[in-house]
Motif scaffolding. Structure first.
Motif, PDB file in Angstrom:
ATOM      1  N   VAL A   1      -4.167  -1.213  -0.427  1.00  0.00           N
ATOM      2  CA  VAL A   1      -3.376  -2.109   0.412  1.00  0.00           C
ATOM      3  C   VAL A   1      -2.077  -2.510  -0.257  1.00  0.00           C
ATOM      4  CG1 VAL A   1      -3.432  -4.225   1.752  1.00  0.00           C
ATOM      5  CG2 VAL A   1      -5.545  -2.944   1.387  1.00  0.00           C
TER       6      VAL A   1
ATOM      7  N   ARG B   1      -5.713   2.860   7.783  1.00  0.00           N
ATOM      8  CA  ARG B   1      -5.123   1.677   8.416  1.00  0.00           C
ATOM      9  C   ARG B   1      -5.201   1.774   9.941  1.00  0.00           C
ATOM     10  NH1 ARG B   1       0.064   0.442   4.397  1.00  0.00           N
ATOM     11  NH2 ARG B   1      -1.274   0.106   2.592  1.00  0.00           N
TER      12      ARG B   1
ATOM     13  N   GLY C   1      10.361   6.500   9.117  1.00  0.00           N
ATOM     14  CA  GLY C   1       9.638   6.607   7.863  1.00  0.00           C
ATOM     15  C   GLY C   1       8.132   6.473   7.984  1.00  0.00           C
ATOM     16  N   GLU C   2       7.643   6.011   9.158  1.00  0.00           N
ATOM     17  CA  GLU C   2       6.209   5.782   9.360  1.00  0.00           C
ATOM     18  C   GLU C   2       5.582   6.959  10.094  1.00  0.00           C
ATOM     19  OE1 GLU C   2       4.451   3.152   8.497  1.00  0.00           O
ATOM     20  OE2 GLU C   2       6.085   1.864   7.800  1.00  0.00           O
TER      21      GLU C   2
ATOM     22  N   THR D   1       1.496  -1.951   8.364  1.00  0.00           N
ATOM     23  CA  THR D   1       2.209  -2.066   7.093  1.00  0.00           C
ATOM     24  C   THR D   1       2.739  -0.704   6.676  1.00  0.00           C
ATOM     25  OG1 THR D   1       0.593  -3.729   6.520  1.00  0.00           O
ATOM     26  CG2 THR D   1       1.993  -2.924   4.737  1.00  0.00           C
ATOM     27  N   THR D   2       3.889  -0.697   6.070  1.00  0.00           N
ATOM     28  CA  THR D   2       4.446   0.569   5.616  1.00  0.00           C
ATOM     29  C   THR D   2       3.573   1.170   4.518  1.00  0.00           C
ATOM     30  OG1 THR D   2       6.321   1.635   4.563  1.00  0.00           O
ATOM     31  CG2 THR D   2       5.911  -0.638   3.930  1.00  0.00           C
ATOM     32  N   THR D   3       3.509   2.495   4.511  1.00  0.00           N
ATOM     33  CA  THR D   3       2.764   3.172   3.453  1.00  0.00           C
ATOM     34  C   THR D   3       3.656   3.470   2.265  1.00  0.00           C
ATOM     35  OG1 THR D   3       3.266   5.295   4.465  1.00  0.00           O
ATOM     36  CG2 THR D   3       1.180   4.256   5.061  1.00  0.00           C
TER      37      THR D   3
ATOM     38  N   GLN E   1      -4.240   7.631   3.883  1.00  0.00           N
ATOM     39  CA  GLN E   1      -3.975   6.188   3.927  1.00  0.00           C
ATOM     40  C   GLN E   1      -3.623   5.738   5.349  1.00  0.00           C
ATOM     41  OE1 GLN E   1      -3.424   4.083   0.941  1.00  0.00           O
ATOM     42  NE2 GLN E   1      -2.246   2.447   1.806  1.00  0.00           N
TER      43      GLN E   1
ATOM     44  N   GLU F   1      -0.823  10.435   1.911  1.00  0.00           N
ATOM     45  CA  GLU F   1      -0.213   9.516   2.885  1.00  0.00           C
ATOM     46  C   GLU F   1      -0.971   9.562   4.217  1.00  0.00           C
ATOM     47  OE1 GLU F   1       3.886  10.355   3.789  1.00  0.00           O
ATOM     48  OE2 GLU F   1       4.092   8.563   5.057  1.00  0.00           O
TER      49      GLU F   1
ATOM     50  N   ILE G   1       2.970   3.238  -1.978  1.00  0.00           N
ATOM     51  CA  ILE G   1       1.642   3.481  -2.534  1.00  0.00           C
ATOM     52  C   ILE G   1       1.724   4.786  -3.312  1.00  0.00           C
ATOM     53  CG2 ILE G   1      -0.771   3.972  -2.002  1.00  0.00           C
ATOM     54  CD1 ILE G   1       0.068   1.077  -1.547  1.00  0.00           C
TER      55      ILE G   1
ATOM     56  N   ARG H   1      -8.823   1.107  11.170  1.00  0.00           N
ATOM     57  CA  ARG H   1      -9.247  -0.304  11.037  1.00  0.00           C
ATOM     58  C   ARG H   1      -8.725  -1.117  12.216  1.00  0.00           C
ATOM     59  NH1 ARG H   1      -7.908  -0.663   5.817  1.00  0.00           N
ATOM     60  NH2 ARG H   1      -6.498  -2.408   6.083  1.00  0.00           N
TER      61      ARG H   1
END
Lengths: 141, 141, 141
Positions: free
Chosen positions: C87, B21, B128-129, C2-4, B17, B14, C7, B24
């Motif tokens: 993604v 993001r 949650g993020e 965007t939420t992870t 990932q 996690e 994934i 970027r």
């Protein structure tokens, strides 16, 4: 292309994490701690112009000798491992192949790539911890 | 070498990932969205010659000021994070250390390494993020 | 951002492992094996000055033509993929974005960055194996 089936996710991530810690030891010039990531009977071949070092004690001695060349060259060195492939597990042995970029920075100069390598490792587990039983570094020339 | 036991595979992935993001956003110059990956009370130290930026609003202001130097220098910048180590979790805080290579490309010129860095993060989870509570960048010189 | 959430860890690691194997094929100039990692109806756009190659056979032909330029230039090439972002998954399709550094080494010369890229892939699964349905490479210029 070999199937990816059967490569365990947990192991792949554990190897990534192991490499991050192992190489920070070398990049911070803690040679004894880096040598300690190898097994007692390990083999480490890192330069085409040097015989492979054998046994943990021999690897440490080789590292000390090799790093003498840096005493008068105050470069900062970083090993970036990418493209990890956990190729297969054979009994207790975990076979991996990956790329390594060695990036150096000298005072007042731009960072540059010192070496582009392919590394082939055999890892084993001792007391729950991963260790290198062998590491063969092939430097692109 | 610290044991790798207890680092959760899901968390490690996690974080990888999240970084992909997050960076970027910065590399595409979406400074507001990048600042939004920091907590309200975050600290961001990215240059030895600048005071750390504090609070999300302060981080955004600092980013805008810092990026003014790129207005007349149409470089494309890419942050490559490697060698991720999820060092430990302390309550809600996730402590990480990793390497960063900043690669730039100017029109008509070869891509080059602009900076080699070690980054130390503290991440927390909000709704949650993942978000950065702090980021300390040490640039090799 | 965007939420992870959602994934899957296993998939993320499987994609990392897939890329490691796929790109070792290209870097070792096994063009047929690399082309075989694409689906029969795949699209591969890798250079701004060339039309995208279509179908696996077309991709192989394009690779052979493209690599002719290296016949008189004995460089060693390594593709380093970093900052992988899985993604989203749409039915059977896995959409990814990541950075690529192409590092080359010529005999007697220092390794250098030949290209810095952003790559957008669509992967699918055939007989349990990942394959590229499309790959769009944008090279920083």
């Amino acid at each position: 292309m070999t199937t990816t089936t059967g490569i365990r996710t947990d192991l792949y991530v554990e190897v990534q994490q192991y490499y991050a810690r192992q190489m920070r030891l070398l990049d911070s010039r803690d040679l004894a701690a880096y040598a300690d990531t190898f097994t007692e009977d390990a083999v480490f071949a890192h330069s085409a112009d040097r015989e492979p070092a054998r046994t943990r004690a021999g690897i440490l001695q080789d590292l000390v000798e090799f790093h003498r060349r840096f005493e008068t060259d105050p470069m900062r060195r970083r090993h970036h491992f990418t493209m990890l492939d956990v190729v297969f597990c054979d009994g207790d042995e975990i076979h991996t192949v990956f790329y390594a970029l060695v990036v150096i920075t000298r005072p007042g100069a731009r960072s540059e790539i010192r070496a582009s390598c392919v590394v082939t490792d055999v890892l084993v587990r001792e007391n729950g911890e991963l260790r290198n039983k062998s590491r063969i570094v092939e430097i692109d020339t």
